[in-house]
Each structure stands twice: as C-alpha cells, then as structure tokens.
Design a protein around this motif. Structure first.
Motif, short mmCIF file in Angstrom:
data_model
loop_
_atom_site.label_atom_id
_atom_site.label_comp_id
_atom_site.label_asym_id
_atom_site.label_seq_id
_atom_site.Cartn_x
_atom_site.Cartn_y
_atom_site.Cartn_z
N UNK A 154 0.82 -1.20 0.00
CA UNK A 154 0.00 0.00 0.00
C UNK A 154 0.86 1.25 0.00
N UNK A 155 1.86 1.30 0.85
CA UNK A 155 2.71 2.49 0.92
C UNK A 155 3.47 2.72 -0.37
N UNK A 156 3.98 1.64 -0.99
CA UNK A 156 4.74 1.77 -2.23
C UNK A 156 3.85 2.30 -3.36
N UNK A 157 2.68 1.71 -3.49
CA UNK A 157 1.77 2.09 -4.57
C UNK A 157 1.26 3.51 -4.39
N UNK A 158 0.88 3.86 -3.17
CA UNK A 158 0.31 5.19 -2.93
C UNK A 158 1.31 6.30 -3.21
N UNK A 159 2.58 6.07 -2.89
CA UNK A 159 3.61 7.08 -3.15
C UNK A 159 3.70 7.36 -4.64
N UNK A 160 3.68 6.32 -5.44
CA UNK A 160 3.86 6.48 -6.88
C UNK A 160 2.63 7.09 -7.55
N UNK A 161 1.46 6.52 -7.27
CA UNK A 161 0.28 6.99 -7.99
C UNK A 161 -0.17 8.38 -7.56
N UNK A 162 0.14 8.76 -6.32
CA UNK A 162 -0.23 10.11 -5.88
C UNK A 162 0.75 11.15 -6.38
N UNK A 163 1.97 10.71 -6.68
CA UNK A 163 3.01 11.64 -7.11
C UNK A 163 2.68 12.28 -8.45
N UNK A 164 2.03 11.54 -9.35
CA UNK A 164 1.72 12.11 -10.67
C UNK A 164 0.22 12.07 -10.98
N UNK A 165 -0.58 12.18 -9.93
CA UNK A 165 -2.04 12.10 -10.09
C UNK A 165 -2.56 13.17 -11.05
N UNK A 166 -2.23 14.42 -10.79
CA UNK A 166 -2.76 15.49 -11.63
C UNK A 166 -2.11 15.49 -13.01
N UNK A 167 -0.87 15.05 -13.09
CA UNK A 167 -0.23 14.94 -14.40
C UNK A 167 -0.99 13.96 -15.28
N UNK A 168 -1.41 12.84 -14.71
CA UNK A 168 -2.16 11.85 -15.48
C UNK A 168 -3.51 12.41 -15.91
N UNK A 169 -4.14 13.18 -15.05
CA UNK A 169 -5.45 13.77 -15.39
C UNK A 169 -5.31 14.69 -16.59
N UNK A 170 -4.30 15.55 -16.56
CA UNK A 170 -4.13 16.50 -17.66
C UNK A 170 -3.59 15.83 -18.92
N UNK A 171 -2.82 14.77 -18.77
CA UNK A 171 -2.36 14.02 -19.94
C UNK A 171 -3.55 13.38 -20.64
N UNK A 172 -4.45 12.81 -19.86
CA UNK A 172 -5.65 12.19 -20.43
C UNK A 172 -6.54 13.23 -21.10
N UNK A 173 -6.69 14.40 -20.47
CA UNK A 173 -7.47 15.48 -21.05
C UNK A 173 -6.87 15.92 -22.38
N UNK A 174 -5.54 16.04 -22.41
CA UNK A 174 -4.85 16.46 -23.63
C UNK A 174 -5.08 15.45 -24.76
#
Length: 294
Positions: A154-174
């Motif tokens: 849980x700790x490993x996954x949460x660090x990674x996915x939260x680190x680029x959460x908004x980047x992924x949102x805007x990449x998908x929007x783009x």
C-alpha cells in the motif's frame, strides 16, 4: 550488403544486431536473439502489447559471407505487425530505464516485473493474470523492511500513484482534446501559449490559468459537441483555483486506492487459499493493471 538475400514481406522489418562476438554463426544468432528477446519483453510491458511476433529465420553475416540460420525456436509465433511504427519511442523509453547508472540488481527486478506483466496480459485466465499483476506489487515492495506485506504494498503504490495524479489527469485530457479538436483549432490554441514547447502543458495552462480565460472560453465553444470535455475543463479550472481543495481531492483519491488494494489483497487470498474466484475479478484485474502501468 547481404541484406537483400533475406527475403521478407514489405509489412515486416529486418532487425539487425551489429558486432556480435561468438564462436560460430549459430551461437552468434542465439546471442543476438537474447538481446532482441529482452527488447521485445520490455516493449510488450511498456506498450501493453499482448503479442509481438517475429520469424525464427536469421542470417549471420561475417565480411562477405552470409549464412541463413533457423533459430531453435521463434521469439513468438508469426503475426503481421510493423515494429517500425514504434521503434524510436520505445528505444527512448527503454534507454531511460537502462541507463549506465542502473545497477544490476535493479535491472534484474525490472526484468522480473516486465516478465510478470507480459504473462498477465497474455493469459486468458483472469485469475492467473490477476495473480501475476499482484506479484509485481510484491516484487516492487520487497526492499521495504518495515510493516506487513499489505502495508508495504500500500505504501509503495500510494507514493507512486499520488506523485503524478494530476499529471495523469491533464495528460488524459490532452489526449482527448487532440482527438476531437480540428487541426486549425489545435494549432490556434497551442500558438497562444509560448512559454513551453510541450502541447500538453500548454492546454493545462489554458485550463488552469486566469491569464488564458479568453482562450478557455473559445476552447469551450470549440467543444460544443463534447459536453463531457467541457465539464471536465470547468471542474479542473474550478479545482485549480483552490489549493486546499486540490490537496483534499488527492487525499480522497489515495483513500480510494488504499481501499482497492485491500480488496485486491482479499481477492488474492481467495484465489490462493480457497481456489475461489472473486465475483469482481474482472474490474479488479483492470484496476490492478492500471496501477502497475503507472
């Protein structure tokens, strides 16, 4: 040179491995095959390709001599697929992983992860696919010394996915904007932001920054037939105006992922210890696959 002797359909490409040193042409081909196998393994993992397929025919060239050789087995069975479409992008992504600074241990871990990933996407049995994806979590978190298995994952996954959460949102929007906007509209909006060459960042600035409010209104007008995209742009602009709300949204996302991981762990135990299948195995496999890809 001798490559014209290797007949192949125009839909295929010839892969060349230069400067292979070995005792004879047969071993040289097998050595080259190891390099190609490694490349294909990572390409499948990075691009989620279930099947990358090459002929088992090879040709060893030494000076003016060319020997046709059939390798002991093909890398994969035959399928019409043109590698040239993605070679440059894949090379860049792979070389970024395998830099001179990457240790042997790290490379071995990456190899295990890529192999598990490829087994997962190639297996039609959802249980096997799910367990292979879950094993990637375990491999990835194995260097953490404190906490139980689920806590470390849980700790490993949460660090990674939260680190680029908004980047992924805007990449998908783009990606969506690039698909639906006309060529003229796309060029117009990207020309309005001059402080970066990255088009995805340009659209993110148009969505978020007040100085581009006029362009944002025009973007909404250009998306008159796409209410979902218009709604996403409005919500992201509204969210971006409040840092506390952005932080709160990120924490809620982390809570949802944490719950998903706990549910996945129960699913994993159900399969391994009881031989039973979770009724939600399909969406759970989709979720765990998306987390692995991140």
């Amino acid at each position: 040179g001798n490559f014209h002797k290797l007949k192949h359909d125009s839909k295929y490409v010839v892969i060349s491995i230069d400067d292979v040193v070995d005792i004879d042409e047969f071993n040289a081909v097998e050595s080259a095959k190891v390099s190609i196998d490694f490349y294909i393994m990572m390409y499948m993992a990075l691009d989620n390709k279930k099947r990358i397929e090459l002929y088992k025919t090879a040709m060893a060239i030494e000076g003016d001599n060319a020997s046709f050789i059939s390798t002991q087995k093909p890398l994969y069975s035959i399928e019409k697929y043109d590698l040239t479409q993605a070679v440059e992008i894949v090379k860049e992504r792979i070389f970024s992983l395998i830099s001179p600074t990457v240790s042997k241990d790290t490379l071995l871990v990456l190899t295990k992860i890529f192999e598990k990933h490829n087994y997962a996407i190639s297996d039609i049995n959802l249980d096997n696919g799910f367990l292979n994806f879950w094993s990637i979590f375990e491999i990835f978190s194995s260097n953490i010394s404190e906490g139980g298995k689920i806590s470390k994952i849980r700790n490993s996954v949460l660090v990674i996915i939260s680190n680029n959460y908004y980047k992924r949102i805007f990449t998908d929007l783009f990606k969506n904007l690039k698909t639906v906007l006309s060529k003229d509209d796309y060029l117009y909006f990207t020309s309005k932001v001059t402080n970066t060459d990255n088009d995805a960042i340009k659209f993110a600035q148009i969505v978020l920054l007040e100085q581009y409010s006029e362009e944002r209104q025009k973007l909404n007008s250009a998306l008159i037939k796409n209410p979902k995209l218009r709604s996403r742009i409005y919500l992201l602009n509204d969210l971006g105006s409040n840092v506390k709300r952005m932080y709160s949204t990120l924490n809620k996302y982390k809570d949802r992922v944490s719950w998903h991981i706990a549910r996945m762990y129960r699913c994993r135990n159900l399969i391994i210890h009881s031989g039973e299948k979770d009724s939600f195995i399909n969406p759970l496999t989709g979720h765990i696959h998306s987390y692995v890809d991140i």
